[in-house]
Design a protein around this motif. Structure first.
Motif, PDB file in Angstrom:
ATOM      1  N   GLY A   1      -0.390  19.199  38.908  1.00  0.00           N
ATOM      2  CA  GLY A   1      -0.192  19.318  37.468  1.00  0.00           C
ATOM      3  C   GLY A   1       1.247  19.061  37.070  1.00  0.00           C
ATOM      4  N   SER A   2       2.170  19.409  37.956  1.00  0.00           N
ATOM      5  CA  SER A   2       3.583  19.161  37.665  1.00  0.00           C
ATOM      6  C   SER A   2       3.904  17.670  37.673  1.00  0.00           C
ATOM      7  N   ALA A   3       3.185  16.891  38.490  1.00  0.00           N
ATOM      8  CA  ALA A   3       3.335  15.437  38.452  1.00  0.00           C
ATOM      9  C   ALA A   3       2.891  14.897  37.103  1.00  0.00           C
ATOM     10  N   ALA A   4       1.807  15.467  36.561  1.00  0.00           N
ATOM     11  CA  ALA A   4       1.336  15.048  35.244  1.00  0.00           C
ATOM     12  C   ALA A   4       2.376  15.359  34.168  1.00  0.00           C
ATOM     13  N   ILE A   5       3.059  16.495  34.296  1.00  0.00           N
ATOM     14  CA  ILE A   5       4.128  16.826  33.353  1.00  0.00           C
ATOM     15  C   ILE A   5       5.247  15.790  33.437  1.00  0.00           C
ATOM     16  N   CYS A   6       5.582  15.365  34.662  1.00  0.00           N
ATOM     17  CA  CYS A   6       6.632  14.360  34.843  1.00  0.00           C
ATOM     18  C   CYS A   6       6.242  13.021  34.226  1.00  0.00           C
ATOM     19  N   ASN A   7       4.981  12.636  34.381  1.00  0.00           N
ATOM     20  CA  ASN A   7       4.528  11.383  33.783  1.00  0.00           C
ATOM     21  C   ASN A   7       4.508  11.481  32.259  1.00  0.00           C
TER      22      ASN A   7
ATOM     23  N   ALA B   1      15.494  26.613  43.004  1.00  0.00           N
ATOM     24  CA  ALA B   1      16.338  27.264  42.001  1.00  0.00           C
ATOM     25  C   ALA B   1      17.830  27.199  42.333  1.00  0.00           C
ATOM     26  N   PRO B   2      18.261  27.597  43.547  1.00  0.00           N
ATOM     27  CA  PRO B   2      19.704  27.585  43.828  1.00  0.00           C
ATOM     28  C   PRO B   2      20.288  26.192  44.057  1.00  0.00           C
ATOM     29  N   LEU B   3      19.435  25.187  44.265  1.00  0.00           N
ATOM     30  CA  LEU B   3      19.918  23.830  44.505  1.00  0.00           C
ATOM     31  C   LEU B   3      20.286  23.107  43.219  1.00  0.00           C
ATOM     32  N   ALA B   4      19.695  23.519  42.106  1.00  0.00           N
ATOM     33  CA  ALA B   4      19.837  22.778  40.851  1.00  0.00           C
ATOM     34  C   ALA B   4      21.085  23.189  40.083  1.00  0.00           C
ATOM     35  N   ASP B   5      21.646  22.232  39.346  1.00  0.00           N
ATOM     36  CA  ASP B   5      22.730  22.557  38.428  1.00  0.00           C
ATOM     37  C   ASP B   5      22.238  23.483  37.323  1.00  0.00           C
ATOM     38  N   VAL B   6      21.022  23.227  36.857  1.00  0.00           N
ATOM     39  CA  VAL B   6      20.400  24.069  35.830  1.00  0.00           C
ATOM     40  C   VAL B   6      18.999  24.423  36.308  1.00  0.00           C
ATOM     41  N   ASN B   7      18.688  25.704  36.347  1.00  0.00           N
ATOM     42  CA  ASN B   7      17.345  26.154  36.713  1.00  0.00           C
ATOM     43  C   ASN B   7      16.684  26.777  35.494  1.00  0.00           C
ATOM     44  N   ILE B   8      15.644  26.126  34.984  1.00  0.00           N
ATOM     45  CA  ILE B   8      14.851  26.694  33.893  1.00  0.00           C
ATOM     46  C   ILE B   8      13.692  27.430  34.545  1.00  0.00           C
ATOM     47  N   HIS B   9      13.831  28.736  34.619  1.00  0.00           N
ATOM     48  CA  HIS B   9      12.894  29.546  35.395  1.00  0.00           C
ATOM     49  C   HIS B   9      11.928  30.298  34.497  1.00  0.00           C
ATOM     50  N   VAL B  10      10.640  30.203  34.831  1.00  0.00           N
ATOM     51  CA  VAL B  10       9.573  30.918  34.137  1.00  0.00           C
ATOM     52  C   VAL B  10       9.096  32.041  35.052  1.00  0.00           C
ATOM     53  N   ALA B  11       9.380  33.272  34.687  1.00  0.00           N
ATOM     54  CA  ALA B  11       9.053  34.410  35.542  1.00  0.00           C
ATOM     55  C   ALA B  11       7.593  34.815  35.333  1.00  0.00           C
ATOM     56  N   ALA B  12       6.704  34.031  35.930  1.00  0.00           N
ATOM     57  CA  ALA B  12       5.268  34.306  35.873  1.00  0.00           C
ATOM     58  C   ALA B  12       4.665  33.880  37.196  1.00  0.00           C
ATOM     59  N   ASN B  13       3.487  34.417  37.509  1.00  0.00           N
ATOM     60  CA  ASN B  13       2.877  34.131  38.813  1.00  0.00           C
ATOM     61  C   ASN B  13       1.460  33.574  38.699  1.00  0.00           C
ATOM     62  N   ASN B  14       1.171  32.947  37.578  1.00  0.00           N
ATOM     63  CA  ASN B  14      -0.091  32.247  37.367  1.00  0.00           C
ATOM     64  C   ASN B  14       0.248  30.775  37.158  1.00  0.00           C
ATOM     65  N   TYR B  15      -0.317  29.898  38.002  1.00  0.00           N
ATOM     66  CA  TYR B  15       0.061  28.494  37.954  1.00  0.00           C
ATOM     67  C   TYR B  15      -0.173  27.874  36.576  1.00  0.00           C
ATOM     68  N   GLY B  16      -1.308  28.183  35.961  1.00  0.00           N
ATOM     69  CA  GLY B  16      -1.595  27.603  34.651  1.00  0.00           C
ATOM     70  C   GLY B  16      -0.569  28.007  33.621  1.00  0.00           C
ATOM     71  N   ILE B  17      -0.184  29.279  33.629  1.00  0.00           N
ATOM     72  CA  ILE B  17       0.797  29.765  32.661  1.00  0.00           C
ATOM     73  C   ILE B  17       2.154  29.121  32.902  1.00  0.00           C
ATOM     74  N   VAL B  18       2.582  29.058  34.153  1.00  0.00           N
ATOM     75  CA  VAL B  18       3.869  28.424  34.462  1.00  0.00           C
ATOM     76  C   VAL B  18       3.859  26.963  34.017  1.00  0.00           C
ATOM     77  N   GLU B  19       2.788  26.238  34.339  1.00  0.00           N
ATOM     78  CA  GLU B  19       2.717  24.821  33.970  1.00  0.00           C
ATOM     79  C   GLU B  19       2.662  24.639  32.456  1.00  0.00           C
ATOM     80  N   ASP B  20       1.967  25.531  31.750  1.00  0.00           N
ATOM     81  CA  ASP B  20       1.931  25.439  30.290  1.00  0.00           C
ATOM     82  C   ASP B  20       3.330  25.602  29.702  1.00  0.00           C
TER      83      ASP B  20
END
Length: 208
Positions: A60-66, A161-180
């Motif tokens: 689903g994250s690939a779909a977000i990238c496209n 997270a620690p590798l990125a210059d900016v980490n936009i983090h969603v503190a949730a543990n349900n894949y659908g919610i995180v992807e939304d």
């Protein structure tokens, strides 16, 4: 991060819907405002400098990238003087399967990026877990070779997270919610950058 959802069966679809949207809102509230400001500034400065923006993710994250390729490439450009250079590394099945077959699935994005990425370019990764090896490797390559990076993550942020210059983090543990929420972040960045360079009078007349 809130407790697991769902933790027990929810027999009524309407009740599940209400609880899902409540968790979705709560998850959106965990994003740090400074991360959104930093990501928007980085995106706009990269585009204005004529540098490339790359994106990659799995499933689903690939779909977000496209989708990002479309909304950043066409959406940001419409009604502005910006000319975004956008490329989704997730878009070409032929390239992905060739690299996966001949080398390793872990290298499907790092290999592509190492052939075209240049210092000053921007890599955006989208990964709910943040731990996928094929996401961590391009982040590390970008870090080592002068590219800037934005990581969209969920759960505990993982290794991304620690590798990125900016980490936009969603503190949730349900894949659908995180992807939304990640999808919404993508739309927000595209729309914010677009309207930030438009004449004020045009904003009310153009569709977003």
């Amino acid at each position: 991060m809130s407790g697991k959802f769902p933790a027990v069966p929810i027999p009524d679809a309407a009740d599940y819907t209400a609880q899902y949207f409540k968790r979705l809102y709560d998850a959106s509230e965990t994003i740090r405002p400074d991360a959104m400001r930093a990501a928007a500034d980085l995106l706009r400065s990269t585009i204005e400098a004529g540098r490339w923006v790359y994106a990659c993710g799995n499933g689903g994250s690939a779909a977000i990238c496209n989708h990002l390729h479309c909304d950043f490439g066409k959406g940001i450009r419409t009604g502005t003087n910006l000319r975004p250079r956008i490329h989704s590394l997730s878009a070409h099945l032929e390239m992905i399967t060739a690299i996966g077959n001949d080398f390793s699935y872990d290298d499907i994005y790092a290999y592509q990026l190492s052939g075209i990425g240049e210092p000053g370019d921007l890599l955006i990764t989208v990964s709910s877990s943040g731990n996928s090896e094929n996401i961590v490797r391009p982040l590390q390559w970008a870090r080592d070779n002068g590219l800037r990076t934005i990581a969209l993550t969920g759960f505990d942020g993982g290794r991304s997270a620690p590798l990125a210059d900016v980490n936009i983090h969603v503190a949730a543990n349900n894949y659908g919610i995180v992807e939304d929420v990640h999808q919404s972040v993508m739309h927000i960045l595209a729309q914010f950058v677009r309207q930030s360079v438009m004449p004020a009078g045009d904003i009310a007349t153009l569709k977003f």
